[in-house]
Write an enzyme that holds these catalytic residues in place. Structure first.
Site, PDB file in Angstrom:
ATOM      1  N   HIS A  60      45.680  67.816 -29.501  1.00  0.00           N
ATOM      2  CA  HIS A  60      44.556  68.742 -29.408  1.00  0.00           C
ATOM      3  C   HIS A  60      43.743  68.657 -30.689  1.00  0.00           C
ATOM      4  CE1 HIS A  60      42.229  72.406 -28.796  1.00  0.00           C
ATOM      5  NE2 HIS A  60      42.487  72.209 -27.516  1.00  0.00           N
ATOM      6  N   ASP A  81      47.302  71.380 -20.563  1.00  0.00           N
ATOM      7  CA  ASP A  81      47.122  70.574 -19.356  1.00  0.00           C
ATOM      8  C   ASP A  81      48.387  69.869 -18.910  1.00  0.00           C
ATOM      9  OD1 ASP A  81      44.475  71.194 -18.895  1.00  0.00           O
ATOM     10  OD2 ASP A  81      43.809  69.808 -20.430  1.00  0.00           O
TER      11      ASP A  81
END
Ligand code: CMC
Length: 444
Positions: free
Chosen positions: A321, A379
């Site tokens: 991320h 996700d």
């Protein structure tokens, strides 16, 4: 620039930063205000940088640039902290219904009982689509990706609602906000129904937001879909966890599109387009496709090797991320929810889930992933839950878009109301050819 003798130094002096630039042996000092937020790093106010110094900043991917002021969401990537209007995502995901979080993002406070009822009423008034809009679906191929349909149909809303396009009118902005939040699940479910050749299912306003979405996805004229509470709760949680995430790519796209005073429906369509990419919202779909490609546990080392190879474009989807460098708090919530859903549905024995858990375990122990601080993100788990629930893979990013709409709308409204807001117009470092004489076609 490099042909000149230039150097610089920057020192903090209370609430101003002093920048000393040396150009061709001549030193000059400039002062720039340092602004503090309520949380997070201070920011250097460089709005006058170019006019004062003649320099631009160069920051591809905006890794060091605050593009706006915002009071909606705060992320601390080192601590793994995500706050919406000051409340932790864990608390919101545990205790709230999605529309309560939507109200919080839009208006800054958690609704009380009567505010909650009024808000829900305002939303459910707008869940249906104009019948003529439904004809749009026929123009798409049956095998169109549902995100392609989302971009088109949401953009088309602006051609139906002329009464909510005047940005200067707060009531029209409010109406457009309700319409977008209310209609997204209907538009999304219809995209799915169209792809499988089933009749569209109209919304049922006695159902909660997440339940209604499931109803529109899975009910049939010949079959009354029974809402499974565990599944509805998981979808509610997934919606909350995806509702907003400060100035990510799609939100920045919405703000940039909106900065030119484009209408809200067009702005949200641009956000959907940006979200679609596999580096952003498309990652949940990409996780499942990757797991299918890996196939069996014995293939994991080979794919890890590829992920680490700089000459191979393959990345482990669902890992890493831009901001979270410790853990993604949304992933922590979903990991727990993932186990609950799989238990409730009895799919623990699912080979794809086994593979995902093994991949997670191996990657978390791998030196490369530890050193680069690459952890499973939201996700990774949402893909597994959605697969278990029976949501088709191509719809994963669509669910993300449904949830993120409230974040986009909240950020768009904040931007419109911001007195310092201007049209977004980044500059560039030009590296093309110098001015040169034109050559006529016959002489080329
Ligand atoms: N697999 C393998 N290596 C990776 C990965 C990965 N998933 N992510 C980053 N790296 C490496 C990357 O190659 C780079 O290595 P080096 O230092 O040798 O050049 C280093 O880690 C830093 O990566 P970066 O690309 O500079 O980091 P970024 O902040 O620009 O990218 C990211 C963040 C999310 C785009 C990236 O981690 C990625 O592509 N992950 C996979 C896609 C994904 O899961 N996206 C969903 C993000 S969460 C939902 C959302 O907010 O949309």
């Amino acid at each position: 620039m490099s042909s000149h003798n230039k150097s610089s130094s920057l020192s903090h002096q209370g609430q101003v930063a002093k920048l000393t630039l040396s150009k061709n042996g001549i030193e000059q000092s400039f002062e720039f205000p340092i602004l503090s937020g309520t949380l997070g790093p201070d920011v250097l106010d460089i709005r006058e940088l170019y006019t004062q110094t003649g320099y631009l900043t160069y920051d591809p991917g905006f890794t060091s640039t605050a593009s706006c002021e915002s009071a909606i969401t705060f992320v601390d990537g080192e601590k793994g902290l995500l706050l919406h209007r000051g409340y932790t995502i864990q608390e919101l995901a545990t205790h709230c219904d999605f529309l309560e979080v939507a109200y919080l993002l839009l208006y800054g406070e958690i609704p009380n009982q009567s505010q909650k009822i009024d808000f829900e009423q305002n939303i459910i008034t707008h869940t249906m689509l104009h019948e003529q809009l439904i004809n749009f679906y026929q123009g798409f191929r049956r095998d169109a990706h549902p995100m392609a349909i989302m971009v088109g149909v949401v953009g088309a809303l602006s051609s139906f609602y002329h009464d909510s396009l005047d940005l200067k009118d707060p009531e029209q902005r409010e109406l457009a906000s309700y319409r977008l939040i209310a209609k997204m699940p209907s538009i999304a479910a219809m995209a799915y129904k169209y792809s499988v050749g089933q009749p569209f299912v109209y919304p049922r306003n006695n159902l909660r937001y997440a339940e209604n979405f499931l109803h529109m996805m899975f009910a049939l004229p010949s079959y009354d879909y029974q809402i499974n509470k565990t599944i509805a709760q998981a979808i509610n949680k997934i919606f909350i966890l995806h509702a907003d995430h400060e100035q990510n790519a799609s939100t920045s796209t919405v703000r940039l599109a909106g900065s030119s005073a484009a209408n809200p429906f067009a702005c949200i369509a641009s956000g959907i387009a940006s979200l679609w990419g596999p580096a952003h919202g498309g990652a949940n779909e990409a996780v499942l496709n990757m797991l299918k490609e890996i196939g069996t546990k014995d293939q994991i080392p080979e794919y890890l090797k590829r992920a680490k190879d700089r000459n191979d474009s393959f990345r482990l989807m669902g890992f890493g991320h831009r901001v979270y460098k410790n853990f993604d708090p949304r992933a922590v919530v979903l990991k727990e929810s993932c186990h609950q859903v799989l238990d409730a549905l009895g799919v623990k024995k699912d080979p794809l889930f086994d593979l995902a858990m093994e991949l997670e375990k191996i990657a978390l122990q791998d030196e490369y992933f530890i050193e680069k601080k690459l952890f499973p993100n939201v996700d990774f788990y949402s893909g597994i839950i959605l697969q278990a629930i029976g949501i088709p893979v191509s719809m994963f990013t669509v669910l993300f878009a449904v949830a993120r709409t409230v974040g986009w709308v909240s950020q768009w409204r904040e931007m419109i109301g911001d007195p310092v807001q201007k049209i977004g117009r980044p500059r560039q470092r030009y590296i093309g050819s110098m001015q040169r004489p034109f050559i006529a076609l016959k002489e080329r």
